[in-house]
Scaffold this motif. Structure first.
Motif, PDB file in Angstrom:
ATOM      1  N   ILE A  34      93.610  17.969 115.762  1.00 36.84           N
ATOM      2  CA  ILE A  34      93.801  19.127 116.602  1.00 36.84           C
ATOM      3  C   ILE A  34      93.020  20.129 115.864  1.00 36.84           C
ATOM      4  O   ILE A  34      92.858  20.346 114.634  1.00 36.84           O
ATOM      5  CB  ILE A  34      95.363  19.590 116.351  1.00 36.84           C
ATOM      6  CG1 ILE A  34      96.061  18.421 117.229  1.00 36.84           C
ATOM      7  CG2 ILE A  34      95.723  21.133 116.866  1.00 36.84           C
ATOM      8  CD1 ILE A  34      97.827  18.810 116.880  1.00 36.84           C
ATOM      9  N   ILE A  57      93.654  12.272 108.839  1.00 37.15           N
ATOM     10  CA  ILE A  57      93.540  13.591 109.086  1.00 37.15           C
ATOM     11  C   ILE A  57      94.619  14.269 108.252  1.00 37.15           C
ATOM     12  O   ILE A  57      95.703  13.856 108.203  1.00 37.15           O
ATOM     13  CB  ILE A  57      93.664  14.048 110.490  1.00 37.15           C
ATOM     14  CG1 ILE A  57      92.988  13.245 111.447  1.00 37.15           C
ATOM     15  CG2 ILE A  57      93.704  15.598 110.850  1.00 37.15           C
ATOM     16  CD1 ILE A  57      93.477  13.213 112.805  1.00 37.15           C
ATOM     17  N   THR A  90      99.117  23.811 107.415  1.00 44.22           N
ATOM     18  CA  THR A  90      98.151  24.332 108.223  1.00 44.22           C
ATOM     19  C   THR A  90      98.871  24.504 109.753  1.00 44.22           C
ATOM     20  O   THR A  90      99.722  23.739 109.911  1.00 44.22           O
ATOM     21  CB  THR A  90      96.855  23.259 108.558  1.00 44.22           C
ATOM     22  OG1 THR A  90      97.421  22.032 108.936  1.00 44.22           O
ATOM     23  CG2 THR A  90      96.183  23.607 107.127  1.00 44.22           C
ATOM     24  N   ARG A 147     115.124  30.223 101.575  1.00 49.97           N
ATOM     25  CA  ARG A 147     114.270  29.088 101.447  1.00 49.97           C
ATOM     26  C   ARG A 147     114.104  28.914  99.874  1.00 49.97           C
ATOM     27  O   ARG A 147     114.191  27.768  99.291  1.00 49.97           O
ATOM     28  CB  ARG A 147     112.922  29.121 102.176  1.00 49.97           C
ATOM     29  CG  ARG A 147     113.136  28.933 103.647  1.00 49.97           C
ATOM     30  CD  ARG A 147     111.691  29.155 104.333  1.00 49.97           C
ATOM     31  NE  ARG A 147     111.052  27.842 104.103  1.00 49.97           N
ATOM     32  CZ  ARG A 147     111.133  26.829 104.703  1.00 49.97           C
ATOM     33  NH1 ARG A 147     111.571  26.612 105.860  1.00 49.97           N
ATOM     34  NH2 ARG A 147     110.116  25.766 104.419  1.00 49.97           N
ATOM     35  N   GLY A 158      98.835  18.471 103.254  1.00 46.01           N
ATOM     36  CA  GLY A 158      99.451  16.934 102.826  1.00 46.01           C
ATOM     37  C   GLY A 158     100.527  17.481 102.488  1.00 46.01           C
ATOM     38  O   GLY A 158     101.266  16.872 101.329  1.00 46.01           O
ATOM     39  N   SER A 159     101.451  18.360 103.018  1.00 50.55           N
ATOM     40  CA  SER A 159     102.505  18.900 102.739  1.00 50.55           C
ATOM     41  C   SER A 159     103.900  18.120 103.584  1.00 50.55           C
ATOM     42  O   SER A 159     105.076  18.254 103.380  1.00 50.55           O
ATOM     43  CB  SER A 159     103.098  20.425 102.812  1.00 50.55           C
ATOM     44  OG  SER A 159     102.767  20.828 104.429  1.00 50.55           O
ATOM     45  N   GLY A 187      95.967  18.088 106.707  1.00 51.40           N
ATOM     46  CA  GLY A 187      95.848  19.580 106.454  1.00 51.40           C
ATOM     47  C   GLY A 187      95.977  19.776 104.900  1.00 51.40           C
ATOM     48  O   GLY A 187      95.134  19.598 104.125  1.00 51.40           O
ATOM     49  N   GLY A 204     110.033  23.171 112.622  1.00 52.95           N
ATOM     50  CA  GLY A 204     111.087  24.137 112.815  1.00 52.95           C
ATOM     51  C   GLY A 204     111.773  24.480 111.745  1.00 52.95           C
ATOM     52  O   GLY A 204     111.961  23.815 110.580  1.00 52.95           O
ATOM     53  N   TYR A 251     101.417   6.882 103.928  1.00 51.93           N
ATOM     54  CA  TYR A 251     100.078   6.630 103.970  1.00 51.93           C
ATOM     55  C   TYR A 251      99.576   5.614 102.876  1.00 51.93           C
ATOM     56  O   TYR A 251     100.208   5.840 101.682  1.00 51.93           O
ATOM     57  CB  TYR A 251      98.921   7.562 104.073  1.00 51.93           C
ATOM     58  CG  TYR A 251      99.078   8.265 105.308  1.00 51.93           C
ATOM     59  CD1 TYR A 251      98.412   7.727 106.646  1.00 51.93           C
ATOM     60  CD2 TYR A 251      99.830   9.432 105.643  1.00 51.93           C
ATOM     61  CE1 TYR A 251      98.429   8.645 107.648  1.00 51.93           C
ATOM     62  CE2 TYR A 251      99.907  10.015 106.700  1.00 51.93           C
ATOM     63  CZ  TYR A 251      99.250   9.559 107.716  1.00 51.93           C
ATOM     64  OH  TYR A 251      99.389  10.456 109.214  1.00 51.93           O
TER      65      TYR A 251
HETATM   66  P1  FAD Z   1      99.835  17.283 106.481  1.00 52.75           P
HETATM   67  O1  FAD Z   1     100.994  17.069 105.544  1.00 52.75           O
HETATM   68  O2  FAD Z   1      98.422  17.297 105.829  1.00 52.75           O
HETATM   69  O3  FAD Z   1      99.744  16.342 107.486  1.00 52.75           O
HETATM   70  C1  FAD Z   1     101.034  15.977 108.410  1.00 52.75           C
HETATM   71  C2  FAD Z   1     100.774  14.989 109.426  1.00 52.75           C
HETATM   72  O4  FAD Z   1      99.895  15.739 110.465  1.00 52.75           O
HETATM   73  C3  FAD Z   1      99.971  13.572 109.215  1.00 52.75           C
HETATM   74  O5  FAD Z   1     100.334  12.817 109.706  1.00 52.75           O
HETATM   75  C4  FAD Z   1      98.525  14.170 109.466  1.00 52.75           C
HETATM   76  O6  FAD Z   1      97.503  13.153 109.744  1.00 52.75           O
HETATM   77  C5  FAD Z   1      98.669  15.017 110.582  1.00 52.75           C
HETATM   78  N1  FAD Z   1      97.538  16.192 110.814  1.00 52.75           N
HETATM   79  C6  FAD Z   1      97.513  17.184 110.152  1.00 52.75           C
HETATM   80  N2  FAD Z   1      96.602  17.879 110.597  1.00 52.75           N
HETATM   81  C7  FAD Z   1      96.071  17.378 111.866  1.00 52.75           C
HETATM   82  C8  FAD Z   1      95.349  17.912 112.613  1.00 52.75           C
HETATM   83  N3  FAD Z   1      94.553  18.918 112.630  1.00 52.75           N
HETATM   84  N4  FAD Z   1      95.173  16.978 114.003  1.00 52.75           N
HETATM   85  C9  FAD Z   1      95.809  16.029 114.078  1.00 52.75           C
HETATM   86  N5  FAD Z   1      96.786  15.451 112.990  1.00 52.75           N
HETATM   87  C10 FAD Z   1      96.867  16.065 111.951  1.00 52.75           C
HETATM   88  N6  FAD Z   1     108.585  21.322 108.082  1.00 52.75           N
HETATM   89  C11 FAD Z   1     109.314  21.768 109.014  1.00 52.75           C
HETATM   90  O7  FAD Z   1     109.528  21.479 110.010  1.00 52.75           O
HETATM   91  N7  FAD Z   1     110.297  22.638 108.585  1.00 52.75           N
HETATM   92  C12 FAD Z   1     110.349  23.256 107.414  1.00 52.75           C
HETATM   93  O8  FAD Z   1     111.311  23.778 107.255  1.00 52.75           O
HETATM   94  C13 FAD Z   1     109.450  22.700 106.377  1.00 52.75           C
HETATM   95  N8  FAD Z   1     109.806  22.939 104.915  1.00 52.75           N
HETATM   96  C14 FAD Z   1     108.979  22.493 104.192  1.00 52.75           C
HETATM   97  C15 FAD Z   1     109.135  22.873 102.731  1.00 52.75           C
HETATM   98  C16 FAD Z   1     108.489  22.288 101.865  1.00 52.75           C
HETATM   99  C17 FAD Z   1     108.682  22.935 100.285  1.00 52.75           C
HETATM  100  C18 FAD Z   1     107.286  21.559 102.086  1.00 52.75           C
HETATM  101  C19 FAD Z   1     106.763  20.889 100.873  1.00 52.75           C
HETATM  102  C20 FAD Z   1     107.350  21.010 103.319  1.00 52.75           C
HETATM  103  C21 FAD Z   1     108.035  21.456 104.495  1.00 52.75           C
HETATM  104  N9  FAD Z   1     107.806  20.828 105.890  1.00 52.75           N
HETATM  105  C22 FAD Z   1     108.628  21.609 106.721  1.00 52.75           C
HETATM  106  C23 FAD Z   1     106.753  19.998 105.908  1.00 52.75           C
HETATM  107  C24 FAD Z   1     105.592  20.420 106.288  1.00 52.75           C
HETATM  108  O9  FAD Z   1     105.116  21.710 105.632  1.00 52.75           O
HETATM  109  C25 FAD Z   1     105.020  20.637 107.659  1.00 52.75           C
HETATM  110  O10 FAD Z   1     104.985  19.380 108.366  1.00 52.75           O
HETATM  111  C26 FAD Z   1     103.574  21.104 108.016  1.00 52.75           C
HETATM  112  O11 FAD Z   1     103.385  21.322 109.245  1.00 52.75           O
HETATM  113  C27 FAD Z   1     102.630  20.121 107.305  1.00 52.75           C
HETATM  114  O12 FAD Z   1     101.346  20.734 107.412  1.00 52.75           O
HETATM  115  P2  FAD Z   1     100.124  20.024 106.538  1.00 52.75           P
HETATM  116  O13 FAD Z   1      98.929  20.956 106.914  1.00 52.75           O
HETATM  117  O14 FAD Z   1     100.561  19.996 105.155  1.00 52.75           O
HETATM  118  O15 FAD Z   1      99.837  18.548 107.015  1.00 52.75           O
END
Ligand code: FAD
Ligand code: EPU
Length: 332
Positions: A166, A38, A106, A205, A42-43, A40, A116, A320
């Motif tokens: 989710i 899964i 996402t 940030r 990929g961050s 979102g 957080g 992964y």
């Molecule tokens: P993804 O990277 O696509 O997925 C992350 C994980 O969640 C994977 O294991 C995926 O399988 C799982 N997943 C994603 N969506 C779902 C779903 N719908 N249901 C079940 N599983 C799912 N994080 C913080 O906590 N605090 C920060 O201050 C912060 N700052 C950041 C700054 C930068 C510049 C970057 C690049 C990242 C930062 N992050 C931070 C990390 C990241 O942004 C968060 O963890 C964010 O929630 C990931 O969202 P995503 O949609 O990209 O998830």
């Protein structure tokens, strides 16, 4: 082949065998052929290779706001972009998430590691999470307690084998805005409202963190280590200026960025991978990096921190590989 380039902020040129952009659960035919992952945006992921399965990209949208009994109840599709949600809520006078401004990704991924920043965690405002069990296709709701939120931790993160997708997150925001200004950089400012907090968080940030649109990265690569009082005493004897924060369960949180910095690893470059000059905890793609270069830099950094401080770093980023999630220990 399905390119994962738009779905990993490390900007690695990796592929999945197939990809499905999930706009509604009806886009999925159960049972799903395994393996799948899964995503979102990929961050918070690092692909260590191509993935020989199906990437499910969450794009379930929708924001429904209800005002009753002095609070706002907000139901949000997991594929909504968190920062866009924050803007939408603030424009309607609904406050709470402003400290989480500018975190990429996402809404559906936010509960996974209970994101957080600046004194707020997303779990503080979550009432419940609606999920689909991808093994059976059945949907159900977990209330906040069942989500077991902790520091960069949740039920979802600890039980990946349950394959819970989710689909919606339900938030609860009190009518009366209460600004959280405890964090250094916020408390010493004259911030009058949530919009001002958002602006200040974005400015802080921008100074520290690379923008993934220009420099591939996934934010903090490692979690801040949680340690006991004995370890703090040992480290303070040698490093009196070490930053230490109190944490849950009587433990103490160390700053992984400080440890990496003091171990001589801030701003270094190995191949096409590096650590960020302004925040050593962020590993970056300096352009055209291959997955193995990021992995080998991460190993190098963690080895240096272990050698200098006797502290183990554990990735925050999810790894992964060819068949699905890869345990960090197996890469060492
Ligand atoms: P993804 O990277 O696509 O997925 C992350 C994980 O969640 C994977 O294991 C995926 O399988 C799982 N997943 C994603 N969506 C779902 C779903 N719908 N249901 C079940 N599983 C799912 N994080 C913080 O906590 N605090 C920060 O201050 C912060 N700052 C950041 C700054 C930068 C510049 C970057 C690049 C990242 C930062 N992050 C931070 C990390 C990241 O942004 C968060 O963890 C964010 O929630 C990931 O969202 P995503 O949609 O990209 O998830
Ligand atoms: N520090 C250094 N050198 C560095 C980096 C940091 O000395 O290269 C020191 C700082 O001076 C400070 C301490 O380490 O004294 C902590 O640094 P910072 O305030 O930048 O926060 P952090 O602990 O590194 C955490 C989160 C971030 C979040 C910020 C703000 C983790 C793993 N990281 O970073 O989250 O945005 O606090 O709340 O908890 C993420 O999870 O991806 C992320 C970016």
């Amino acid at each position: 082949m399905f390119s994962l380039l738009p779905y990993n902020t490390f900007a690695l040129d990796v592929h999945a065998q197939h990809g499905i952009v999930v706009n509604a659960l009806s886009d999925l035919k159960f049972p799903l052929p395994e393996p799948y992952i899964i995503l979102g945006r990929g961050s918070d992921v690092l692909f260590t290779s191509d993935f020989e399965g199906t990437a499910l990209i969450n794009n379930i949208r929708g924001v429904d706001i209800l005002h009753e009994d002095n609070e706002y109840l907000v139901r949000v599709g997991g594929g909504e972009i968190l920062d866009e949600l924050i803007v939408k809520l603030l424009n309607q006078g609904i406050c709470g998430l402003e400290n989480l401004s500018a975190i990429p990704g996402t809404v559906g991924a936010a509960p996974i590691q209970n994101i957080g920043a600046y004194g707020v965690e997303i779990g503080d405002f979550i009432a419940s999470v609606e999920v689909c069990d991808l093994k059976s296709g059945k949907t159900f709701t977990l209330d906040k307690d069942a989500c077991q939120f902790g520091y960069r931790d949740s039920y979802f993160k600890r039980h990946p084998q349950e394959h819970l997708f989710i689909i919606y997150v339900n938030f609860r925001f009190p009518d009366e805005p209460k600004l959280i200004l405890s964090y250094q950089g916020l408390r010493d400012q004259d911030l009058k409202d949530a919009q001002a907090v958002r602006a200040q968080v974005r400015a802080l940030r921008a100074r520290k963190l690379p923008d993934p649109r220009y420099v591939g990265n996934a934010g903090s690569f490692f979690k801040n280590p949680l340690v006991d009082a004995q370890t703090v005493t040992r480290l303070r004897e040698q490093y009196p200026d070490i930053p230490v924060f109190t944490a849950e369960g009587g433990r103490y949180k160390l700053a992984a960025g400080w440890l990496i910095d003091k171990a001589g690893c801030r701003g270094i470059t190995h191949g096409h991978a590096g650590t960020w000059e302004h925040q050593a905890l962020v590993l970056v793609n300096r352009g055209q990096a291959k997955p193995h270069e990021i992995v080998s830099l991460a190993k190098y950094v963690s080895t240096q921190v272990m050698a200098h401080f006797g502290i183990e770093l554990v990735p925050e980023v999810r790894l992964y590989g060819r068949n699905g999630e890869v345990a960090w220990d197996l890469l060492l």
